[in-house]
Scaffold this motif. Structure first.
Motif, PDB file in Angstrom:
ATOM      1  N   SER A 217      96.407 222.735 129.810  1.00 57.24           N
ATOM      2  CA  SER A 217      97.017 221.408 129.734  1.00 57.24           C
ATOM      3  C   SER A 217      97.770 221.066 131.015  1.00 57.24           C
ATOM      4  O   SER A 217      97.658 219.946 131.538  1.00 57.24           O
ATOM      5  CB  SER A 217      97.969 221.344 128.540  1.00 57.24           C
ATOM      6  OG  SER A 217      98.564 220.067 128.442  1.00 57.24           O
ATOM      7  N   GLU A 242      82.493 225.114 125.296  1.00 55.90           N
ATOM      8  CA  GLU A 242      83.680 225.950 125.137  1.00 55.90           C
ATOM      9  C   GLU A 242      83.906 226.882 126.325  1.00 55.90           C
ATOM     10  O   GLU A 242      85.010 227.418 126.501  1.00 55.90           O
ATOM     11  CB  GLU A 242      83.577 226.788 123.854  1.00 55.90           C
ATOM     12  CG  GLU A 242      83.540 225.969 122.582  1.00 55.90           C
ATOM     13  CD  GLU A 242      82.127 225.688 122.115  1.00 55.90           C
ATOM     14  OE1 GLU A 242      81.921 225.527 120.903  1.00 55.90           O
ATOM     15  OE2 GLU A 242      81.217 225.632 122.972  1.00 55.90           O
ATOM     16  N   MET A 248      86.819 220.775 128.170  1.00 53.34           N
ATOM     17  CA  MET A 248      87.177 220.614 126.763  1.00 53.34           C
ATOM     18  C   MET A 248      88.548 219.959 126.601  1.00 53.34           C
ATOM     19  O   MET A 248      88.748 219.141 125.703  1.00 53.34           O
ATOM     20  CB  MET A 248      87.150 221.966 126.049  1.00 53.34           C
ATOM     21  CG  MET A 248      85.757 222.482 125.723  1.00 53.34           C
ATOM     22  SD  MET A 248      84.753 221.319 124.748  1.00 53.34           S
ATOM     23  CE  MET A 248      85.788 221.034 123.309  1.00 53.34           C
ATOM     24  N   GLU A 249      89.492 220.291 127.466  1.00 54.74           N
ATOM     25  CA  GLU A 249      90.824 219.681 127.373  1.00 54.74           C
ATOM     26  C   GLU A 249      90.752 218.179 127.642  1.00 54.74           C
ATOM     27  O   GLU A 249      91.370 217.373 126.927  1.00 54.74           O
ATOM     28  CB  GLU A 249      91.774 220.350 128.363  1.00 54.74           C
ATOM     29  CG  GLU A 249      93.155 219.722 128.463  1.00 54.74           C
ATOM     30  CD  GLU A 249      93.991 219.866 127.198  1.00 54.74           C
ATOM     31  OE1 GLU A 249      95.001 219.143 127.071  1.00 54.74           O
ATOM     32  OE2 GLU A 249      93.628 220.694 126.330  1.00 54.74           O
ATOM     33  N   ARG A 252      89.125 216.532 124.594  1.00 52.82           N
ATOM     34  CA  ARG A 252      90.042 216.418 123.452  1.00 52.82           C
ATOM     35  C   ARG A 252      91.044 215.282 123.662  1.00 52.82           C
ATOM     36  O   ARG A 252      91.318 214.497 122.747  1.00 52.82           O
ATOM     37  CB  ARG A 252      90.770 217.746 123.231  1.00 52.82           C
ATOM     38  CG  ARG A 252      89.935 218.795 122.508  1.00 52.82           C
ATOM     39  CD  ARG A 252      90.763 220.005 122.132  1.00 52.82           C
ATOM     40  NE  ARG A 252      91.101 220.814 123.295  1.00 52.82           N
ATOM     41  CZ  ARG A 252      90.396 221.859 123.706  1.00 52.82           C
ATOM     42  NH1 ARG A 252      89.299 222.215 123.056  1.00 52.82           N
ATOM     43  NH2 ARG A 252      90.769 222.550 124.765  1.00 52.82           N
ATOM     44  N   ARG A 253      91.607 215.212 124.861  1.00 52.17           N
ATOM     45  CA  ARG A 253      92.552 214.126 125.137  1.00 52.17           C
ATOM     46  C   ARG A 253      91.863 212.766 125.036  1.00 52.17           C
ATOM     47  O   ARG A 253      92.436 211.793 124.543  1.00 52.17           O
ATOM     48  CB  ARG A 253      93.146 214.291 126.538  1.00 52.17           C
ATOM     49  CG  ARG A 253      94.060 215.481 126.703  1.00 52.17           C
ATOM     50  CD  ARG A 253      94.782 215.403 128.037  1.00 52.17           C
ATOM     51  NE  ARG A 253      95.545 216.600 128.327  1.00 52.17           N
ATOM     52  CZ  ARG A 253      96.416 216.711 129.330  1.00 52.17           C
ATOM     53  NH1 ARG A 253      96.616 215.676 130.138  1.00 52.17           N
ATOM     54  NH2 ARG A 253      97.068 217.840 129.534  1.00 52.17           N
ATOM     55  N   SER A 256      91.057 211.606 121.397  1.00 56.36           N
ATOM     56  CA  SER A 256      92.282 211.392 120.622  1.00 56.36           C
ATOM     57  C   SER A 256      93.114 210.239 121.171  1.00 56.36           C
ATOM     58  O   SER A 256      94.189 209.930 120.647  1.00 56.36           O
ATOM     59  CB  SER A 256      93.130 212.669 120.606  1.00 56.36           C
ATOM     60  OG  SER A 256      93.561 213.011 121.920  1.00 56.36           O
ATOM     61  N   ALA A 281      84.832 217.840 120.517  1.00 52.01           N
ATOM     62  CA  ALA A 281      86.247 217.486 120.466  1.00 52.01           C
ATOM     63  C   ALA A 281      86.553 216.515 119.333  1.00 52.01           C
ATOM     64  O   ALA A 281      87.686 216.451 118.848  1.00 52.01           O
ATOM     65  CB  ALA A 281      86.684 216.885 121.803  1.00 52.01           C
ATOM     66  N   ASP A 282      85.544 215.770 118.889  1.00 48.33           N
ATOM     67  CA  ASP A 282      85.748 214.800 117.807  1.00 48.33           C
ATOM     68  C   ASP A 282      85.239 215.319 116.466  1.00 48.33           C
ATOM     69  O   ASP A 282      85.066 214.543 115.525  1.00 48.33           O
ATOM     70  CB  ASP A 282      85.047 213.482 118.153  1.00 48.33           C
ATOM     71  CG  ASP A 282      85.749 212.279 117.520  1.00 48.33           C
ATOM     72  OD1 ASP A 282      86.977 212.336 117.337  1.00 48.33           O
ATOM     73  OD2 ASP A 282      85.067 211.286 117.218  1.00 48.33           O
ATOM     74  N   SER A 331      83.274 209.635 112.507  1.00 46.83           N
ATOM     75  CA  SER A 331      84.391 209.628 113.448  1.00 46.83           C
ATOM     76  C   SER A 331      84.366 208.325 114.230  1.00 46.83           C
ATOM     77  O   SER A 331      83.560 207.429 113.951  1.00 46.83           O
ATOM     78  CB  SER A 331      84.299 210.825 114.401  1.00 46.83           C
ATOM     79  OG  SER A 331      83.252 210.637 115.339  1.00 46.83           O
TER      80      SER A 331
END
Length: 396
Positions: A217, A242, A248-249, A252-253, A256, A281-282, A331
């Protein structure tokens, strides 16, 4: 039937580089290692029992006074060494492996190649009897003329005139308004950067694997602060998403609604593995494709015209390299393109955010409409997220 290619390459040495350094950076050639080179070189080092020596290396010469060099790649090689009483020689040969290769046939082909060397040097064929290796005539066959899809490939090479953007590797000086391209060890990363540059965007390439001792992060925070991008491309790559923590970070951000810069959500495009990262990520599932892997296969992509497919034909040809496929879940990511069977997901877009993903390579020469698709992404603008709007409304 053997075709050999000779390519002429011109360029200017960047400051601080010598001719020897540039020459060493060109080898080993990708055709004798495989792609992506970093991964395949590691596999070769682990699997092959001894060093290759001269084999798959190069012999050449440099005309220093004229700025010209000629180099080859040693693909069928006899390397001789003199001992105390006699000479010793090693003969090496091999071939390229692709998804459709037959292991037994590949070994047989390598034996044929090695036998040709030993016969020319010593008059016998190593590893074969006369019955095993019948005589064959050698001819030169012209490259066949292709029809159908191949006829439509060339438009992908046509670049419009205009100012090109810069391409630099991270870390670098701050390049505001750039395209941040996350490199996931893919051999096409530079091609993606070149196309985006030709469209006028400055490009910063950053490694999708590396992160500092603190956390992934923190690394992403620093990356966004130091590059201040207008958009992000999560690039393709081998293995699963992965394996690439930075990718991946960011994914994900993004899904979201927390991939923010200057109070706005940064547009994101996922290509192949990057597309898969967004889906994972979703909450989507990533599985082996029920129709098997494809590698360098032009495919018909059918879209509904939403997201970055706006302005593109409903059906277009795109180049695919993938063995995994996403299974959509309920989603905020919405499927918007499929293969010609309608069974394999080829693209998606977000309901409210500037997020898109595609399971093909738009930068490829085999994707005639790919440049138009990247132009659509280039026009994506950062947006204020819904939860931020609500927060602003609540403020006095």
């Amino acid at each position: 039937n053997v075709q050999h290619l000779v390519s002429g390459v011109q360029g200017e040495l960047a400051p601080g580089f010598t001719t020897s350094e540039v020459t060493s950076l060109m080898f080993p050639g990708g055709s004798v290692t495989g792609c992506p080179k970093t991964v395949t070189l590691a596999a070769i080092d682990e699997l092959e029992e001894s060093p290759r020596g001269s084999w798959t290396g190069s012999i050449g010469h440099i005309h220093r006074g004229h700025g010209i060099a000629d180099w080859n790649i040693l693909i069928r090689t006899l390397e001789a060494h003199s001992g105390p009483e006699k000479w010793y020689a090693t003969v090496q040969a091999g071939g390229g492996i692709v998804i459709g290769s037959s292991p037994a046939e590949e070994v047989e082909e390598a034996r044929w190649k090695a036998a040709a060397v030993t016969e020319s040097a010593w008059g016998f064929r190593t590893g074969f009897s006369n019955n095993d290796l019948p005589e064959r005539e050698v001819e030169i066959y012209p490259v066949p003329e292709y029809g159908g899809i191949i006829d439509h490939l060339s438009p992908g090479l046509i670049f419009e005139n205009g100012d090109s953007g810069s391409i630099v590797n991270y870390p670098c000086d701050k390049t505001e308004g750039c395209t941040l391209l996350i490199d996931n060890l893919d051999s096409f990363t530079r091609n993606i950067a070149e196309v985006m540059s030709s469209l006028g965007s400055n490009v910063v390439i950053a490694d999708g694997r590396k992160f500092n001792k603190g956390s992934v992060s923190n690394t992403v925070d620093e990356l966004l602060f130091n590059t201040s991008p207008d958009r992000i491309i999560l690039g393709p790559g081998p293995s699963r998403p992965e394996s690439y923590p930075i990718t991946m970070e960011i994914a994900r951000r993004s899904v979201s609604g927390n991939l923010m810069l200057a109070g706005k959500h940064i547009p994101v495009l996922g290509l192949c593995l990057g597309h898969q990262a967004l889906g994972l990520a979703d909450g989507w599932k990533l599985v082996e494709s029920p129709k098997g892997p494809v590698h360098g296969t032009p495919s018909v992509i059918v879209s509904d015209g939403t997201g970055i497919f706006a302005g593109l034909p409903k059906k277009s040809i795109m180049m695919r390299y993938n063995s995994l496929i996403l299974l959509p879940m309920d989603s905020d990511l919405i499927p918007n393109s499929w293969d010609h069977t309608g069974e394999l997901l080829m693209g998606m877009t977000h309901r409210t955010l500037p997020i898109d993903g595609v399971q093909f390579h738009p930068e490829s020469v085999g994707s005639p409409s790919g440049r138009d698709l990247l132009c659509e992404f280039l026009m994506r603008k950062p947006v204020i997220c819904n939860h931020q709007i609500e927060e602003q409304v609540r403020r006095p």
